[in-house]
Design an enzyme around this catalytic site. Structure first.
Site, PDB file in Angstrom:
ATOM      1  N   HIS B  60      55.829  68.563 111.851  1.00  0.00           N
ATOM      2  CA  HIS B  60      54.516  68.162 112.345  1.00  0.00           C
ATOM      3  C   HIS B  60      53.751  69.343 112.912  1.00  0.00           C
ATOM      4  O   HIS B  60      53.986  69.745 114.040  1.00  0.00           O
ATOM      5  CB  HIS B  60      54.749  67.125 113.456  1.00  0.00           C
ATOM      6  CG  HIS B  60      53.550  66.324 113.784  1.00  0.00           C
ATOM      7  ND1 HIS B  60      52.824  66.495 114.939  1.00  0.00           N
ATOM      8  CD2 HIS B  60      52.930  65.337 113.104  1.00  0.00           C
ATOM      9  CE1 HIS B  60      51.827  65.634 114.958  1.00  0.00           C
ATOM     10  NE2 HIS B  60      51.861  64.921 113.854  1.00  0.00           N
ATOM     11  N   ARG B  64      46.220  75.660 109.228  1.00  0.00           N
ATOM     12  CA  ARG B  64      44.836  75.862 108.796  1.00  0.00           C
ATOM     13  C   ARG B  64      44.692  76.982 107.776  1.00  0.00           C
ATOM     14  O   ARG B  64      43.865  76.903 106.879  1.00  0.00           O
ATOM     15  CB  ARG B  64      43.938  76.120 110.005  1.00  0.00           C
ATOM     16  CG  ARG B  64      43.713  74.830 110.793  1.00  0.00           C
ATOM     17  CD  ARG B  64      43.217  75.075 112.193  1.00  0.00           C
ATOM     18  NE  ARG B  64      42.094  76.005 112.194  1.00  0.00           N
ATOM     19  CZ  ARG B  64      41.662  76.637 113.280  1.00  0.00           C
ATOM     20  NH1 ARG B  64      42.269  76.444 114.429  1.00  0.00           N
ATOM     21  NH2 ARG B  64      40.644  77.449 113.207  1.00  0.00           N
ATOM     22  N   HIS B 151      52.084  58.645 116.556  1.00  0.00           N
ATOM     23  CA  HIS B 151      51.724  59.278 117.824  1.00  0.00           C
ATOM     24  C   HIS B 151      51.568  58.130 118.816  1.00  0.00           C
ATOM     25  O   HIS B 151      50.641  57.328 118.679  1.00  0.00           O
ATOM     26  CB  HIS B 151      50.416  60.050 117.616  1.00  0.00           C
ATOM     27  CG  HIS B 151      49.704  60.428 118.877  1.00  0.00           C
ATOM     28  ND1 HIS B 151      50.022  61.546 119.594  1.00  0.00           N
ATOM     29  CD2 HIS B 151      48.695  59.826 119.545  1.00  0.00           C
ATOM     30  CE1 HIS B 151      49.215  61.630 120.647  1.00  0.00           C
ATOM     31  NE2 HIS B 151      48.412  60.595 120.650  1.00  0.00           N
ATOM     32  N   HIS B 204      56.536  63.920 118.844  1.00  0.00           N
ATOM     33  CA  HIS B 204      56.314  64.475 120.191  1.00  0.00           C
ATOM     34  C   HIS B 204      56.463  63.479 121.349  1.00  0.00           C
ATOM     35  O   HIS B 204      55.507  63.220 122.068  1.00  0.00           O
ATOM     36  CB  HIS B 204      54.968  65.207 120.292  1.00  0.00           C
ATOM     37  CG  HIS B 204      53.788  64.505 119.644  1.00  0.00           C
ATOM     38  ND1 HIS B 204      53.049  65.076 118.651  1.00  0.00           N
ATOM     39  CD2 HIS B 204      53.238  63.292 119.868  1.00  0.00           C
ATOM     40  CE1 HIS B 204      52.082  64.255 118.296  1.00  0.00           C
ATOM     41  NE2 HIS B 204      52.174  63.170 119.031  1.00  0.00           N
ATOM     42  N   ASP B 277      54.451  70.912 116.427  1.00  0.00           N
ATOM     43  CA  ASP B 277      53.074  70.608 116.853  1.00  0.00           C
ATOM     44  C   ASP B 277      52.291  71.904 117.027  1.00  0.00           C
ATOM     45  O   ASP B 277      51.533  72.066 117.991  1.00  0.00           O
ATOM     46  CB  ASP B 277      53.054  69.849 118.197  1.00  0.00           C
ATOM     47  CG  ASP B 277      53.052  68.340 118.017  1.00  0.00           C
ATOM     48  OD1 ASP B 277      53.185  67.883 116.874  1.00  0.00           O
ATOM     49  OD2 ASP B 277      52.913  67.639 119.027  1.00  0.00           O
TER      50      ASP B 277
END
Lengths: 299, 370
Positions: B60, B64, B151, B204, B277
């Site tokens: 996860h 970019r 999430h 998370h 993350d």
């Protein structure tokens, strides 16, 4: 006079330094010192939140010290134009400003400005964090009334503690001066950790007022009512408002403060606001002297 | 091209392997694994006792551009699942997989279209407020066995919060988030999972209560899994002192007690995997006051130091980075002949990543023993 670079908060300030500021404010208040310490300097008022009182108070104080006051207007749209707070602060400092007085809706904003510029920064209220000059003027108002004897005095602060920077600054300030702090409000407005910070906490107003030497009523932000932290304003006034009856039951010499502007009939009744116990107008008057002391201390 | 990894300690938790050995890679594939292999014609990397592990898999992160991929390689990750917030990117630097949005535009209203090739379904960093949508998603996915990554957040409890509720938030005057914002949603989702079947994964997890709920659900036999990030494993709310942006991550940081529970959960298996993350934030998005800054941190290179920061056995450390996330995604992983080379070498003394092998490429300095 101890010199400080910035005044970002009260937390961590030693009691002795606070007392120095109060003593200096007292000299200004009583006209013992005419000081034109800031002649030729520029003080910038940078207010991201509307605030007529605090801004005017700083303006009068700075002008009284001979400074030129620059009111940097920050409209809601300039943030959306992409200029960051750091950017804006650097631009203002580049004008040759000596002191930036900043008010911002976000906690930590004044510290961010202070990290970004070379000039002195005074926090005129950052989000829900601190409002140090307000706490100093509150403390000075009590100090003056009590002839400097703050130790052991019971001060009740009532209202929306969760969202109040005034409450946080007053906690640190009055604790440092040896006073006993009681926080009171609806359970939804009392954040966790207040007891660890050294305050007594209660949801019962009569408990908080019992034996109080001073009562500070915080402004209820009606616009926050969308959060519905309490059911109705009538219920709030009945449970946490300083009514005539509650005011009558206070110790004879107890005083009432409010950072303003007052919602009459909500936090306190109009009779109490204008009554014998009220020091509300004196707070405003003292604010100018305290801010002179603060401006001088960071200059 | 032939590459020989010599003198390492081979740790492959899924195969219960942990001991000295050599790995020979030929044309991007593991050709042989054994105590003493023929080095003829191979570039030899002398590892001096470093750990040779199946390549790390990140469940996860927001990827970019190439800077993020290079950071992933430096962090030891040879496989990365791009969160649905990531732009589409193609690379041969590492194995880049993507998660299909669980709901259309991650809005939490309608089921998202499952593009072929997606390795899992994910709600990214967005809450799924409507229980009915989750129920339908679990029912729909149960038949295909794809992992659903959630999430856990109740936005009505989060409000404007930017940090876990507690003393630090109160002192700093930062809007805070109660534990229930995460835990209540985990509890709700587990009850729905119990009825529908399917495979549910909580990304998370940050709270002790959340860890407890997942642990208890596993004991009841539910197909549930969870991961924790390097930052939630090593930082608590106190780091927000002076409005340090190291604390500006999402989900928000929690208390010291929560951090201890996350470590214990990762050690005992209540939490299955470490997931990064990784979110790189533009510098300009960091020039605002704390609460107005975009949240995120560059986490790929924090993963290994975070796991070395507390008591974790070597095989468990490697497992939570490699075979556990690979198993959740149904990927092949390991140090067995025939597999495409996907290998991470860890130095246990410096507690850092020495280099990775991805197919025919590696990141070790050429011609120098690493």
């Amino acid at each position: 006079m101890t010199t400080r670079r910035h005044l970002l908060g009260i937390e961590g300030l030693p009691g002795a330094e606070i007392e120095q500021l109060l003593a200096r404010a007292h000299q200004y208040r009583e006209g013992h010192v005419g000081g034109r310490h800031l002649v030729g300097r520029v003080v910038a008022n940078v207010f991201y939140e509307p605030s007529t009182r605090t801004r005017s108070s700083f303006e009068v104080a700075a002008a009284g010290l001979g400074a030129h006051v620059l009111n940097w207007t920050v409209s809601g749209s300039s943030a959306s134009k992409g200029e960051t707070l750091v950017d804006t602060a650097k631009n203002i400092a580049a004008l040759g400003v000596s002191i930036i007085v900043v008010r911002h809706q976000s906690s930590g904003a004044a510290a961010l400005v202070a990290r970004s510029v070379g000039c002195a920064v005074i926090n005129a209220g950052d989000g829900q964090h601190e409002h140090p000059s307000q706490a100093l003027l509150d403390a000075y108002t009590l100090w003056r009334r009590w002839g400097g004897a703050m130790a052991g005095k019971r001060v009740a602060i009532v209202g929306d503690i969760l969202h109040s920077r005034v409450a946080r600054s007053n906690l640190h300030c009055l604790k440092a001066l040896g006073a006993h702090l009681v926080f009171c409000g609806p359970p939804t407005m009392l954040p966790p950790g207040l007891a660890e910070l050294g305050a007594e906490v209660t949801t019962e107003l009569d408990t908080a007022l019992d034996g109080a030497d001073a009562v500070m009523m915080l402004r209820i932000q009606r616009e926050r009512q969308s959060d519905a932290l309490f059911p109705t304003t009538a219920e709030y006034h009945a449970r946490w408002g300083l009514t005539n009856e509650r005011a009558a039951a206070l110790k004879p010499e107890a005083v009432v403060l409010h950072p303003g502007p007052v919602n009459r009939g909500l936090e306190l009744s109009p009779e109490v606001a204008d009554g014998q116990r009220s020091l509300i107008l004196e707070q405003v008057e003292n604010g100018v002297a305290v801010r002179k002391a603060v401006l001088e201390a960071v200059s | 091209m032939k590459l020989l990894l010599r003198g390492g300690r081979l740790i492959d938790p899924a195969a219960r392997r942990d001991g000295p050995g050599e790995v020979l890679i030929v044309d991007g594939q593991i050709a042989a694994v054994g105590p003493k292999l023929d080095a003829a014609g191979a570039t030899v990397l002398e590892l001096g006792g470093a750990w040779v592990c199946p390549g790390f898999v990140d469940l996860h992160s927001v990827v970019r551009d190439e800077r993020d991929l290079e950071a992933a390689l430096r962090g030891g990750f040879t496989t990365v699942v791009a969160a649905p917030e990531s732009p589409k990117l193609h690379t041969d630097l590492l194995t880049l997989l993507w998660a299909a949005p669980l709901t259309r535009d991650l809005a939490g209203e309608e089921l998202g279209e499952v593009t072929t090739g997606a390795c899992c379904l994910s709600q990214g960093f967005k809450p799924l407020a409507r229980s009915g949508v989750l129920r339908r998603a679990l029912q729909y996915s149960a038949s295909r066995g794809k992992l659903i990554v959630l999430h856990a957040e109740d936005p009505s409890l989060t409000g404007a919060g930017v940090i876990g509720e507690g003393l630090t938030a109160t002192r700093l005057g930062l809007p805070s988030v109660p534990v229930a914002a995460e835990a209540a949603v985990i509890a709700r989702d587990l009850l729905i999972l119990e009825e529908t079947g399917g495979r549910l994964h909580f990304a998370h997890v940050t709270t002790a209560r959340g860890v407890e709920l997942v642990r208890a659900a596993k004991l009841r036999g539910l197909e549930v899994s969870a991961d924790v990030t390097p930052h939630h494993l090593t930082r608590d709310t106190r780091i927000a002192e002076d409005y340090s942006l190291d604390a500006r991550v999402w989900p928000p940081l929690r208390s010291e007690r929560d951090v201890a529970a996350l470590k214990a959960g990762l050690a005992d298996g209540a939490i299955d995997a470490l997931a990064c993350d990784h979110v790189r934030v533009d510098v300009l998005d960091r020039e605002h006051p704390f609460e107005a800054c975009a949240p995120g941190c560059e986490a790929f290179e924090q993963a290994v130091p975070a796991l070395f920061s507390f008591e974790l056995s070597p095989s468990r450390l490697v497992e939570v980075l490699s075979s556990a996330p690979a198993r959740l995604l149904g990927l092949s992983s390991g140090l067995a002949p025939g597999l495409r080379a996907s290998i991470t070498v860890l130095d246990p003394h410096t507690r850092s990543v020495r280099g990775v092998v991805v197919g025919g490429r590696h990141t070790f300095p050429i011609g120098v023993s690493p």
